[in-house]
Enzyme design. Structure first.
Site, PDB file in Angstrom:
ATOM      1  N   MET A   8       0.890  -1.237  -0.004  1.00 39.75           N
ATOM      2  CA  MET A   8       0.032   0.002   0.020  1.00 39.75           C
ATOM      3  C   MET A   8       1.048   1.171  -0.017  1.00 39.75           C
ATOM      4  SD  MET A   8      -1.733  -0.462   3.754  1.00 39.75           S
ATOM      5  CE  MET A   8      -0.751  -1.045   5.131  1.00 39.75           C
ATOM      6  N   HIS A  14       4.183 -12.739  -8.758  1.00 34.98           N
ATOM      7  CA  HIS A  14       2.834 -12.072  -8.608  1.00 34.98           C
ATOM      8  C   HIS A  14       2.805 -10.893  -7.685  1.00 34.98           C
ATOM      9  CE1 HIS A  14       2.889 -13.869  -4.463  1.00 34.98           C
ATOM     10  NE2 HIS A  14       1.604 -13.690  -4.229  1.00 34.98           N
TER      11      HIS A  14
END
Lengths: 476, 140
Positions: free
Chosen positions: A376, A399
């Site tokens: 984030m 990923h």
């Protein structure tokens, strides 16, 4: 024991030749820095995978590889059903079809600048996130099987989104082969209130700004331009997927014992693809994939509603939806012959190159959009699959950033409120119910996503298209 | 005899739950307290309503896994958190009552959802000093 066996095979590619019970080599994609920091347990786990029956070519570890249950996270293994190959619940993981969906909003940074807070508040109210959250959508036991068969198509038929969305989802939004009858009642009950919920942990919904473009051609093909506003949704199959994994791990441990398959670790539990339990798991897992696709489809619809309430000019279209915890039947070339293989990707993203028949026409030339979620506080990336990747790693790549420290270490080092304040200074709004949950996901608890993505590109697994920086994060 | 207690332990990506007690059932109950503490502050969860859980497995490891998995199922489907446990041994397994209350996000501030109890580091056994230990890593 493993690190000294590493042989450099190319730029950002390493090999450990088979030894002991390994049937195939281990191939690791990483640069010098990532390989130096790679956890020794990744090698051990990749070696355990290399020892499973019917594995083809190699046991792969992606640049973001780290310890996982059974298979490493960032592990890829393909198995040949005609050579006694296995399917493994541990090779898919507890969050079946966890994945990422990326949306264009049709807006640019200038158009949302100044009212990010209003948008953040609205999204936080509209998107069910975190422990104990419930969906307004109730799926009764009668509808449950339709959802598990239909995936995102089912959600569209219920009024969540448009048919045009479907072609930008893997499998056109509906995984064939789903067998809801092999999903337990417990698994279905866990899902009744959870379709259209984000979950928790590292799951999130982010509003992002395109902060860099690396390839003009590919960015154009994906409809991306600098300062475009995007939304990224990261979540999976919720309680249903977790329960399928729990149920089938127990069954597979028993089958493996009966079949004489030696498991170095119980979480590697697997069954021959052609066995009853193997077939049942495949059918249940495909149902789990549909659950995740339906879930992300509903979340996209809720996001559209929220944007429409504030911005009359918003037009949310789907760039792509790709999962990173799956086992899929795919055709790959082995020794000059096409072969159907069961490709496990656990914490690894499918990255099909240009011309792959599964891609929609308007992505044929570019290759598949590959969506890499960061943390984030840092950045996420959009990449494109390559032709070389098809032979290098069965069309697979990294990923995400991958954890670099445990949750308890993270909560000792950071306080949630400080993390929120620090990110606010960088212009990032964090919405989350739990300060501890935020501390556990602090950006510093992860590997450097830029290094992971760069190594992926150098290895030839995918090409960088754009970097996305977060503006708002609704934390699960 | 050592006092019954629970603890969380560190793991590279997830977290371990461990219960210790004089009996198998006591260790299981302690581990269940550890499980709740992964999610929230245990002191915030009031033991208002009870849920009954029964698990049967021959093997102690698998019985422990069944116990934690059953609790996760109850938490998920009832949207509840649990803070008090009573467990008794029955033929081939355990019978338990778990007391708790529905999740209230503002009050409980739940940090994370536990997806599953796993085989990693799984152990449910009597130790050399006669006390019991029950532990495993949970996926969050």
């Amino acid at each position: 024991m493993f690190a000294e066996k590493l042989k450099k095979r190319g730029e950002a590619q390493w090999e450990i030749a088979p030894f002991g019970k390994m049937r195939v080599p281990i191939i690791i994609f990483a640069d010098e820095g990532l390989i130096r920091d790679m956890d020794e347990q990744v090698y051990q786990q990749a070696a355990n995978v290399a020892a499973l029956p019917g594995i083809v070519k190699a046991s792969y570890a992606m640049p973001d590889a780290h310890w996982g249950y059974g298979f490493p996270i960032g592990g890829v293994g393909a198995f040949d059903p005609d050579a006694g190959g296995v399917i493994s619940a541990g090779g898919v993981g507890f969050d079946i079809s966890c994945g990422v969906r990326s949306l264009h909003t049709g807006l640019t940074y200038d158009q949302i600048k100044g009212n990010e807070k209003e948008l953040a508040d609205l999204l936080a109210r509209r998107i069910p996130a975190g422990v104990g959250s419930e969906s307004k959508l109730r799926v009764t036991s009668l509808e449950m099987d339709d959802m598990l068969q239909g995936g995102a198509l089912w959600a569209v038929e219920q009024g969540y989104g448009h048919r045009a969305d479907l072609r930008r989802i893997e499998e056109n939004g509906r995984m064939l082969g789903a067998e809801p009858r092999y999903v337990s009642d417990h698994a279905k009950q866990r899902q009744e209130k959870e379709v259209g919920t984000l979950g928790s942990g590292n799951h999130y919904l982010e509003v992002q700004r395109v902060a860099a473009v690396y390839s003009d051609d590919l960015a154009k093909a994906f409809g991306l331009a600098l300062n475009d506003i995007m939304v990224m949704i990261h979540c999976g199959s919720r309680g249903l997927g977790h329960q399928i994994a729990t149920d089938y791990l127990a069954k597979m441990i028993k089958v493996a014992r009966e079949e004489g398959i030696e498991l170095a670790d119980k979480d590697l539990a697997c069954a021959p693809i052609k066995s009853e339990v193997g077939k049942q798991y495949y059918g249940a897992m495909c149902a789990g994939i549909n659950c995740a696709l339906a879930n992300r489809q509903v979340l996209m619809h809720l996001t559209r509603e929220a944007f429409a309430q504030i911005y009359s000019r918003a037009n949310l279209t789907l760039l792509y939806d790709v999962s990173h915890n799956t086992c899929k039947v795919e055709e790959h070339e082995i020794d000059g012959h096409k072969k159907k293989l069961y490709v496990h990707r656990k914490g690894a993203t499918r990255a099909f190159g240009p011309g792959h028949p599964s891609l929609p026409e308007d992505l044929q030339a570019s290759g598949q959009p590959v969506l890499i979620g960061g943390t984030m506080g840092t950045a996420s990336f959009i990449l494109a699959g390559t032709t070389e990747g098809m032979t290098l790693s069965f069309g697979s790549c990294c990923h995400g950033a991958g954890r670099a420290m445990s949750r308890s270490q993270a909560t000792k080092r950071w306080h949630g409120k400080d993390v929120v304040m620090h990110l606010a200074q960088k212009g990032i709004i964090i919405k989350g119910a739990s300060p501890r949950g935020i501390a556990e996901e602090a950006p510093g608890a992860y590997k450097d996503v830029t290094a992971v993505v760069n190594a992926t590109e150098i290895a030839g697994l995918a090409r960088k298209v754009a970097r996305l920086e977060p503006l708002i994060c609704v934390k699960g | 005899m050592a006092e019954a207690r629970w603890e969380l332990y560190s793991h590279p990506s997830d977290i371990g739950v461990r219960g210790l007690g004089a009996t198998r059932e006591e260790a299981f109950a302690q581990a269940a307290l550890a499980l709740t503490s992964v999610i929230t502050d245990l002191a915030k969860v009031q033991p208002k309503e009870a849920v009954e859980i029964e698990c049967k497995e021959q093997d102690n490891d698998l019985l422990f896994l069944c116990w934690l998995s059953s609790l996760l199922y109850e938490m998920d489907t009832r949207r509840m958190l649990f803070s008090r446990f009573e467990i008794e041994a029955i033929e081939g397994g355990i019978k338990a009552r778990a007391w708790g209350e529905p999740v209230e996000v503002a009050r409980h501030e739940p940090a994370v959802e536990v997806k599953a109890a796993t085989y990693a580091d799984l152990k449910a056994e009597r130790q050399s000093d006669g006390t019991w230990i029950a532990q495993c890593i949970v996926d969050v």
